[in-house]
Design an enzyme around this catalytic site. Structure first.
Site, PDB file in Angstrom:
ATOM      1  N   ARG A 184     -13.625   0.591   1.923  1.00 32.11           N
ATOM      2  CA  ARG A 184     -13.071  -0.484   2.751  1.00 32.11           C
ATOM      3  C   ARG A 184     -11.939   0.087   3.591  1.00 32.11           C
ATOM      4  O   ARG A 184     -10.993   0.671   3.053  1.00 32.11           O
ATOM      5  CB  ARG A 184     -12.546  -1.639   1.900  1.00 32.11           C
ATOM      6  CG  ARG A 184     -12.267  -2.910   2.728  1.00 32.11           C
ATOM      7  CD  ARG A 184     -11.591  -4.001   1.925  1.00 32.11           C
ATOM      8  NE  ARG A 184     -10.208  -3.665   1.622  1.00 32.11           N
ATOM      9  CZ  ARG A 184      -9.682  -3.666   0.396  1.00 32.11           C
ATOM     10  NH1 ARG A 184     -10.419  -3.967  -0.643  1.00 32.11           N
ATOM     11  NH2 ARG A 184      -8.410  -3.348   0.218  1.00 32.11           N
TER      12      ARG A 184
ATOM     13  N   GLU B 188      -2.462   3.127  -5.061  1.00 31.95           N
ATOM     14  CA  GLU B 188      -3.292   2.033  -4.594  1.00 31.95           C
ATOM     15  C   GLU B 188      -2.963   0.790  -5.412  1.00 31.95           C
ATOM     16  O   GLU B 188      -2.329   0.857  -6.460  1.00 31.95           O
ATOM     17  CB  GLU B 188      -4.780   2.376  -4.753  1.00 31.95           C
ATOM     18  CG  GLU B 188      -5.208   3.647  -4.045  1.00 31.95           C
ATOM     19  CD  GLU B 188      -5.083   3.570  -2.548  1.00 31.95           C
ATOM     20  OE1 GLU B 188      -5.088   2.451  -2.002  1.00 31.95           O
ATOM     21  OE2 GLU B 188      -4.965   4.623  -1.903  1.00 31.95           O
ATOM     22  N   GLY B 189      -3.436  -0.368  -4.912  1.00 32.46           N
ATOM     23  CA  GLY B 189      -3.323  -1.587  -5.694  1.00 32.46           C
ATOM     24  C   GLY B 189      -2.226  -2.538  -5.260  1.00 32.46           C
ATOM     25  O   GLY B 189      -2.066  -3.607  -5.832  1.00 32.46           O
TER      26      GLY B 189
ATOM     27  N   ASN C 133      -9.764   2.865   1.785  1.00 31.29           N
ATOM     28  CA  ASN C 133      -9.932   2.732   0.338  1.00 31.29           C
ATOM     29  C   ASN C 133     -11.275   3.320  -0.076  1.00 31.29           C
ATOM     30  O   ASN C 133     -12.325   2.866   0.388  1.00 31.29           O
ATOM     31  CB  ASN C 133      -9.883   1.254  -0.062  1.00 31.29           C
ATOM     32  CG  ASN C 133      -8.569   0.597   0.312  1.00 31.29           C
ATOM     33  OD1 ASN C 133      -7.580   0.714  -0.385  1.00 31.29           O
ATOM     34  ND2 ASN C 133      -8.558  -0.100   1.441  1.00 31.29           N
TER      35      ASN C 133
END
Length: 594
Positions: free
Chosen positions: A216, A487-488, A234
């Site tokens: 993504r 990430e996240g 991502n």
């Protein structure tokens, strides 16, 4: 046609039918003025209230003499100074929409979400993140879709296959990955462990014959220049393919019932088949693995409130291909911490086939999985054909050495990894920054037009060893974002915190600066809309971020699949720096094409 009442500054009520452009009113900046014939004429050419954009960014960096149009307050957050140009804002307040209508839409939206599976686990219920069906609450969402130019959506869709190919090409250049992340390795223990696994694969000459990527790419639309600029790529755990399509369906349902009143056309909300296309990519990868007894393994976090997004993908996968596969579930399989035991189904010829969708925590893999001499990964007596990671992107997913052993074991196997360790590393912020350097894309891509398209969407990206840019970031921190290799959501550094962190790193004089990159801060349009969270509707100034999914499948030199796969729209309050839905900063949204 229904009519809406808007109150002017004189307290008068003006009854007017809303036009087909009225969706922008629901995402507009509130400004209470008299709704006159002159202001009504502006509806055909709406203009949002906007922040400074990248068009002035380079000039500000060069001169640093012009007064900034944004000022950091409250720990580095950016606020917009009011403009004297009344034509730059919408003259209509969303408060003018009848509250009774809003209440009805809210009620209908909550009912629709509940019966169609637009849900997550409820934070207030302890077991909601471990036991399916316990403690459900609707996923956070915007009540109405966000206006977005169709040309920019088409641009993002066209970029998806190019980025897919770029990820694959970069993943094959082991020297580039190791060199790009060599300094980061010294400063960031998490990235160091990932690089160690990658180095181990090089040492044993491990080749990934079948490579699957479910990616993504995230963008923001610069308001002033209308440039679509990439935030990040991502390559692991690209979430919300399951729930994002539901939001568009919800909005179409609302506009079908209230569109005449609002002057909106539900057909202007584009289809979003992300979950179907991701499931198709997994199914085709399973076919390429060419073992009818192999199963698909979802690697998940121990406690996952967003489990239903994952279940939408697994359920779609099983239901969409009933003639191709029979179901065979692993016995004694850990599914979100709950032991299940399901006997295999028999086909007409009494031979078992398998297309199991199993969910398991990483620590259980270390205890139960084994690697056969030929590289086959086996668990519970079953061959694992595909390992799909919805965990493993944060240090929190590796609380002990068991998780690292499991990751290494899976990487050593012949199972298709989504992503492989090399794909995972391509998605790091440092590699993103390296790819933005002059002449680097030419190392991986041949098509000059594709390279130009990618460069057009690149925002400013810099290493912290660039002393000039670091100096400018200290002077004007509100124009930069400082990003670690994480990430996240909830990891980036903004505003005054950028200055303080950079000064601290300079004083320490250590390798710690290699764990970060600097990125140009993007400023999309600010608009006001209705947000839904935990059954409560509230109105706030917001900005939005577009993510476009992509799927890539290659078997040796043959490209099986390379396409865009739908979109994710996230909207957050403009005063919030971070933007993750699962992290609690944003809500799910959909597009209303303009």
């Amino acid at each position: 046609m229904y009519k809406s009442h808007f109150k002017g500054v004189m307290g008068a009520s003006h009854s007017i039918p809303l036009t087909t452009d009225a969706i922008t009113l629901l995402h507009s900046n509130p400004r209470t003025t008299l709704f006159s014939q002159s202001t009504q004429s502006r509806l055909q050419n709406p203009v949002f209230k906007s922040n400074p954009t990248n068009q002035i960014f380079k000039a500000q960096l060069k001169t640093m003499s012009q007064p900034s149009q944004v000022v950091p307050v409250n720990g580095g957050k950016v606020v917009v100074r009011e403009t004297q140009d009344e034509s730059s804002t919408w003259p209509i307040n969303v408060d003018g929409i009848d509250q009774e209508v809003v209440d009805k839409m809210v009620y209908d939206a909550l009912v629709w979400s509940s019966i169609h599976g637009l849900v997550v686990g409820d934070r207030s219920v302890q077991r909601s993140s471990t036991v399916p069906g316990v403690g459900l609450v609707h996923a956070p969402f915007a009540l109405l879709p966000m206006p977005f130019p169709a040309t920019q959506l088409n641009q993002a869709n066209e970029l998806a296959p190019i980025f897919n190919e770029l990820v694959d090409r970069v993943s094959l250049d082991a020297k580039f990955l190791q060199d790009s992340l060599s300094r980061t390795k010294k400063a960031d223990p998490f990235t160091s462990r990932l690089l160690d696994i990658h180095a181990k694969m090089l040492e044993i000459n491990k080749k990934e014959e079948i490579r699957l990527g479910l990616h993504r790419s995230d963008y923001m639309l610069d308001e002033q220049t209308k440039l679509l600029l990439q935030i990040e790529m991502n390559t692991i755990s690209s979430s919300f393919a399951g729930l994002s399509g539901l939001v568009g369906k919800l909005h179409r349902s609302l506009l079908s019932n209230y569109g005449e009143f609002l002057g909106l056309d539900s057909k202007r909300i584009p289809d979003n088949a992300a979950v179907s296309q991701f499931s198709m990519a997994l199914a085709r990868a399973w076919t390429e693995y060419n073992n009818p007894r192999a199963v698909v393994l979802f690697v998940v976090q121990a406690e996952e409130r967003n489990m239903y997004d994952q279940h939408w993908l697994s359920t779609t996968l099983k239901e969409k291909y009933p003639l191709l596969f029979s179901i065979y579930c692993i016995k004694k399989f850990v599914c979100y911490g709950t032991l299940i035991s399901i006997c295999p189904c028999e086909t007409e010829d009494n031979k078992y086939k398998s297309f199991c969708i199993g969910f398991i925590e990483t620590s259980k893999i270390d205890a139960e999985a084994e690697l056969l001499p030929d590289g086959t990964l086996v668990m519970g007596g079953q061959v694992i054909g595909i390992v799909y990671f919805r965990a493993g992107y944060t240090p929190n997913d590796y609380p002990s050495e068991a998780e690292w052993r499991a990751r290494l074991l899976m990487e050593q196997s012949s199972a298709i990894k989504c992503p492989s360790i090399s794909y995972h590393l391509v998605g790091t912020k440092k590699v993103q920054q390296e790819l933005a350097k002059p002449n680097v894309l030419e190392r991986f891509l041949d098509d000059k037009e594709d390279i130009a398209k990618l460069r057009k969407c690149f925002a400013g990206l810099w290493s912290l060893d660039d002393s000039d840019i670091v100096k400018k970031a200290i002077e004007k921190p509100e124009l930069f974002v400082m990003k670690p290799q994480r990430e996240g959501g909830g990891n980036n550094i903004y505003g005054n915190d950028v200055r303080e962190t950079l000064i601290k790193l300079q004083k320490e004089g250590s390798e710690a600066e290699a764990a970060y990159i600097l990125m140009q801060r993007l400023f999309p349009a600010v608009s006001t809309t209705f947000l839904m969270r935990e059954g409560i509707c509230y109105k706030d100034d917001t900005i939005s971020e577009l993510g476009v999914y992509g799927a890539y499948l290659r078997n040796n030199e043959k490209v099986i699949l390379n396409d865009q796969c739908g979109y994710l729209m996230r909207t957050k309050v403009s005063s919030s720096d971070e933007g993750g839905v699962a992290a609690g900063f944003a809500v799910l949204d959909s597009l209303y094409l303009t």
